[in-house]
Design an enzyme around this catalytic site. Structure first.
Site, mmCIF file in Angstrom:
data_model
loop_
_atom_site.group_PDB
_atom_site.id
_atom_site.type_symbol
_atom_site.label_atom_id
_atom_site.label_comp_id
_atom_site.label_asym_id
_atom_site.label_seq_id
_atom_site.Cartn_x
_atom_site.Cartn_y
_atom_site.Cartn_z
ATOM 1 C CE LYS A 187 -1.447 2.813 2.706
ATOM 2 N NZ LYS A 187 -1.534 4.197 1.785
ATOM 3 C CD GLU A 262 13.242 1.274 9.223
ATOM 4 O OE1 GLU A 262 13.885 2.256 9.647
ATOM 5 O OE2 GLU A 262 13.884 0.071 9.086
ATOM 6 C CB CYS A 296 13.071 9.576 7.363
ATOM 7 S SG CYS A 296 14.084 8.288 6.341
ATOM 8 C CD GLU A 396 10.320 13.091 10.685
ATOM 9 O OE1 GLU A 396 9.254 13.064 10.985
ATOM 10 O OE2 GLU A 396 11.369 12.716 10.365
HETATM 11 P P1 NAD Z 1 2.414 9.017 7.514
HETATM 12 O O1 NAD Z 1 2.535 8.144 8.596
HETATM 13 O O2 NAD Z 1 1.272 9.683 7.383
HETATM 14 O O3 NAD Z 1 1.929 7.729 6.266
HETATM 15 C C1 NAD Z 1 2.561 6.863 6.168
HETATM 16 C C2 NAD Z 1 2.043 5.547 5.198
HETATM 17 O O4 NAD Z 1 1.117 5.042 6.389
HETATM 18 C C3 NAD Z 1 1.139 6.165 4.179
HETATM 19 O O5 NAD Z 1 0.966 5.016 3.162
HETATM 20 C C4 NAD Z 1 -0.317 6.246 4.901
HETATM 21 O O6 NAD Z 1 -1.326 6.090 3.876
HETATM 22 C C5 NAD Z 1 -0.258 5.130 5.730
HETATM 23 N N1 NAD Z 1 -1.056 5.373 6.900
HETATM 24 C C6 NAD Z 1 -1.582 6.719 7.423
HETATM 25 N N2 NAD Z 1 -2.493 6.273 8.308
HETATM 26 C C7 NAD Z 1 -2.567 4.853 8.678
HETATM 27 C C8 NAD Z 1 -3.248 4.209 9.705
HETATM 28 N N3 NAD Z 1 -4.211 4.478 10.608
HETATM 29 N N4 NAD Z 1 -2.950 2.821 9.775
HETATM 30 C C9 NAD Z 1 -2.155 2.190 8.511
HETATM 31 N N5 NAD Z 1 -1.399 3.081 7.884
HETATM 32 C C10 NAD Z 1 -1.570 4.287 7.743
HETATM 33 O O7 NAD Z 1 3.580 9.408 6.953
HETATM 34 P P2 NAD Z 1 3.838 10.314 5.616
HETATM 35 O O8 NAD Z 1 3.448 11.612 6.070
HETATM 36 O O9 NAD Z 1 3.534 9.731 4.339
HETATM 37 O O10 NAD Z 1 5.433 10.170 5.687
HETATM 38 C C11 NAD Z 1 6.395 10.788 6.405
HETATM 39 C C12 NAD Z 1 6.836 10.377 7.602
HETATM 40 O O11 NAD Z 1 7.621 9.244 7.170
HETATM 41 C C13 NAD Z 1 7.864 11.336 8.441
HETATM 42 O O12 NAD Z 1 7.598 11.296 9.834
HETATM 43 C C14 NAD Z 1 9.217 10.747 7.918
HETATM 44 O O13 NAD Z 1 9.960 10.623 8.874
HETATM 45 C C15 NAD Z 1 8.876 9.117 7.953
HETATM 46 N N6 NAD Z 1 9.755 8.530 7.236
HETATM 47 C C16 NAD Z 1 10.545 7.639 7.852
HETATM 48 C C17 NAD Z 1 11.570 6.725 7.001
HETATM 49 C C18 NAD Z 1 12.450 5.878 7.707
HETATM 50 O O14 NAD Z 1 12.996 5.147 7.033
HETATM 51 N N7 NAD Z 1 12.701 5.918 8.835
HETATM 52 C C19 NAD Z 1 11.756 7.163 5.517
HETATM 53 C C20 NAD Z 1 10.829 8.012 5.026
HETATM 54 C C21 NAD Z 1 10.011 8.667 5.792
#
Ligand code: NAD
Length: 489
Positions: A187, A262, A296, A396
C-alpha cells in the site's frame, strides 16, 4: 536573502498515459476496485492534477491478502536461484524504465530532476541490486551442533510506504521481502502512488507468479488499518510517521505479527573542534535541505563548537541562500516544492512557532519565495538562538529547515546529539578520523556518516528509540522477512 528562484515551467494538463490508473493489481492481474473510486494525483510544483490511482478499500485488501497467502507456499519453496532470476528480471525491467521513473518522481513529489536521479531512482535500483547480492551469501541453512537451522520466508508481508521517497521506499521493503520468499501486499502513500504502478508494471512483465506481489493504493485509515490488523498477514513493514507507526503496531499486536517500523528522525551533524568548517557546513546544509527537507535521515540539527558558531552560521546562511529553488524539471534546481499545501502549512507553522519562541531566522522564512506564483514552495531556512528543548529542535519538521546550536565541550556535543526521542541518522566531522569515529560510536542512532562517508545500499538502515525498530537493506532487510526453524538431527 540571496536565494535564487525560478518559476515552474510545466504546463497545465501535463499528463502521461502511464499516470492514468484506476485498477489494483491482485493475483497477477489488474482489476477495478470493489468501490470503483480513484485518487487524483497532484504535481506539487504546478498544482495541476497529473494522474490518478485506485482508491482501494478493505474488500480489495482482503482479496490481496488472500492472493498473497495462496501464492506463498510455492514462492517460498522455489529454489533460490530461480527466485533470484525472476527478481533480476524485475530489476532490469525497472532499469529500462529509468527515464520514465525519473519523470514520474519529478512530477509526483516535485523532486528536482537531479535529486530524483541521485537520491530516489538510482539508490532504489542500487538497493534492489544489493538485496540480490546479499541473498547469495545469506546463511539460509547452517549446522549448530545436532541442529540444522533453516531460514524461510515469513509468509504474507504487508508493506506500507510514505510519500517522501516513493520509489526507493517501496524497493527497500519489497526487495527484501521477495528475496526472502515472502509474498507481498503493497500500500503506497496516497500522494505518490504513480511510481508504485511503474514498479508493478515491471513485476507483471517479469513473470512474477500470480499473487506473489499485490498493489492496493488507498487511504491509510482504511487499507493500511485493514492490513495492519489482519490475522492472515504475518509481517508488517511500515515506513512513515511515528504516530501512525504506533497505531500500526497496536493494530498488529492482537495477531502477534512481526512489525518493522521505520519512522521519523531529528538527526544531528556534529562538527568537532578544528574541522575545516566550510565543507562540513555546506554538506550539512545540503543534507538538511535534500528533497526539500522531506528526508527521514535529514541532518536537521547542526552542532558546532561555540567558537565556530558565528562563522558556521554565516556559512550555512550563504549556502542555503545560494540554493536554487524552483522548477523541478530544470537541471540546475536544488529544491522543488514540498509535497502538498498541508505539508507547507505544517512546515511554516514550525518556523512561526520557533520565532515566537525567540529563535532567529538567518535566512529563509515563512513567506512564499518571491517569483514563484504557484507550487508549494518553502524557502530553505536556517534558524539559530534555539533552546535544546525548543519544539524546532525536538520535533521532526519535514521541510527545509536547519537549526544551529553551539556546544562548549565534547561531552555536551554528544549529549545534545542524543537529546531527542529519535535516533535514525547523523554525521560527525573532525580533523582526526579516529576521534570522529569515537564520537560516532557514542551516538544513539542507526546510521552515522563519518567525515562524509557515502550511502551504502548494502548496510543496515533503521532507527533507535522513536525512529523505529527493525532494519532494512542488504542482509538485514532480507532477515526482516525470514522465520528461523531448528531441526534436531
Ligand atoms: P504517514 O505516517 O502519514 O503515512 C505513511 C503511510 O502510512 C502512508 O501510506 C499512509 O497512507 C499510511 N497510513 C496513514 N494512516 C494509517 C493508519 N491509521 N494505519 C495504517 N497506515 C496508515 O507518513 P507520511 O506523511 O506519508 O511520511 C512522512 C513520515 O515518514 C515522516 O515522519 C518521515 O520521517 C517518515 N519516514 C521515515 C523513514 C524511515 O525510514 N525511517 C523514511 C521515510 C519517511
Amino acid at each position: 536573502m540571496s536565494t535564487r528562484r525560478q518559476d515552474a515551467g510545466a504546463v497545465d494538463g501535463d499528463r502521461r498515459p502511464e499516470w492514468a490508473r484506476s485498477a489494483v493489481y491482485v493475483d497477477g492481474r489488474w482489476r477495478e476496485t470493489a468501490g470503483g473510486r480513484i485518487l487524483e494525483v497532484e504535481n506539487p510544483a504546478t498544482e495541476t492534477m497529473i494522474g490518478a490511482a485506485a482508491d482501494a478499500g478493505a474488500e480489495d485488501a482482503e482479496a490481496a491478502i488472500s492472493a498473497a497467502g495462496a501464492a506463498f507456499p510455492s514462492w517460498s519453496a522455489m529454489p533460490l536461484p530461480e527466485r533470484l532470476a525472476v527478481l533480476e528480471r524485475v530489476r532490469t525491467g525497472l532499469e529500462r524504465r529509468r527515464d520514465l521513473l525519473l519523470e514520474t518522481i519529478v512530477a509526483e513529489i516535485g523532486a528536482p530532476v537531479r535529486v530524483a536521479r541521485e537520491a530516489h531512482v538510482d539508490p532504489g535500483l542500487a538497493v534492489l541490486r544489493a538485496y540480490l547480492d546479499a541473498a547469495e551469501s545469506l546463511a539460509w541453512e547452517e549446522r549448530v551442533g545436532n541442529s540444522l537451522v533453516l531460514r524461510e520466508g515469513i509468509g504474507v508481508a504487508a508493506c506500507i510506504t510514505p510519500w517522501n521517497y516513493p520509489f526507493y521506499q517501496v524497493l527497500a521493503k519489497i526487495g527484501g521481502a521477495l528475496v526472502a520468499g515472502a509474498t507481498v501486499v503493497l500500500k503506497p502513500a496516497e500522494l505518490t502512488p504513480l511510481s508504485a504502478y511503474l514498479i508493478t508494471d515491471a513485476i507483471d512483465e517479469a513473470g512474477v507468479p500470480a499473487g506473489v506481489f499485490n498493489l492496493i493504493p488507498g487511504p491509510g485509515r482504511v487499507v493500511g488499518e485493514a492490513l495492519a490488523g489482519h490475522p492472515a498477514v504475518d509481517a508488517i513493514s511500515f515506513t512513515g510517521s511515528t504516530l501512525v507507526g504506533a497505531r500500526v503496531a497496536a493494530l498488529a499486536a492482537a495477531s502477534i505479527k512481526r512489525v518493522s517500523l521505520e519512522l521519523g528522525g531529528k538527526s544531528a551533524s556534529v562538527i568537532l573542534p578544528g574541522t575545516d568548517l566550510e565543507p562540513a557546513v555546506h554538506a550539512s546544509v545540503e543534507a538538511a535541505m535534500l528533497n526539500s527537507g522531506q528526508t527521514c535521515t535529514a541532518w536537521t540539527r547542526l552542532l558546532v563548537p561555540r567558537t565556530d558558531l558565528e562563522a558556521a552560521t554565516q556559512l550555512a546562511a550563504a549556502r542555503a541562500g545560494a540554493l536554487v529553488v524552483g522548477d523541478p524539471t530544470q537541471p540546475e534546481t536544488d529544491l522543488g516544492p514540498v509535497v502538498s499545501p498541508a505539508q507547507r502549512h505544517t512546515v511554516t507553522g514550525f518556523i512561526e512557532r520557533a520565532v515566537a519562541d525567540g529563535a532567529r531566522i538567518v535566512t529563509g522564512g515563512t513567506e512564499r519565495p518571491a517569483g514563484l506564483t504557484r507550487g508549494h514552495y518553502v524557502w530553505p531556512t536556517v534558524v539559530t538562538d534555539v533552546a535544546p528543548d525548543a519544539e524546532i529542535v525536538q520535533e521532526e519538521v519535514f521541510g527545509p529547515v536547519l537549526t544551529i546550536q553551539p556546544y562548549d565541550s565534547i561531552e555536551e556535543a554528544v549529549a545534545l546529539a542524543n537529546a531527542t526521542p529519535y535516533g535514525l541518522a547523523g554525521a560527525v566531522w573532525g580533523p582526526d578520523q579516529e576521534a570522529a569515529l569515537a564520537i560516532a560510536r557514542r551516538l544513539r542512532t542507526g546510521q552515522v556518516d563519518v567525515n562524509g562517508g557515502a550511502f551504502n545500499p548494502a548496510a543496515p538502515f533503521g532507527g533507535y528509540g522513536r525512529s523505529g525498530n527493525g532494519r532494512e537493506l542488504g542482509r538485514w532487510g532480507i532477515e526482516e522477512f525470514l522465520e528461523t526453524k531448528a531441526l534436531q538431527l
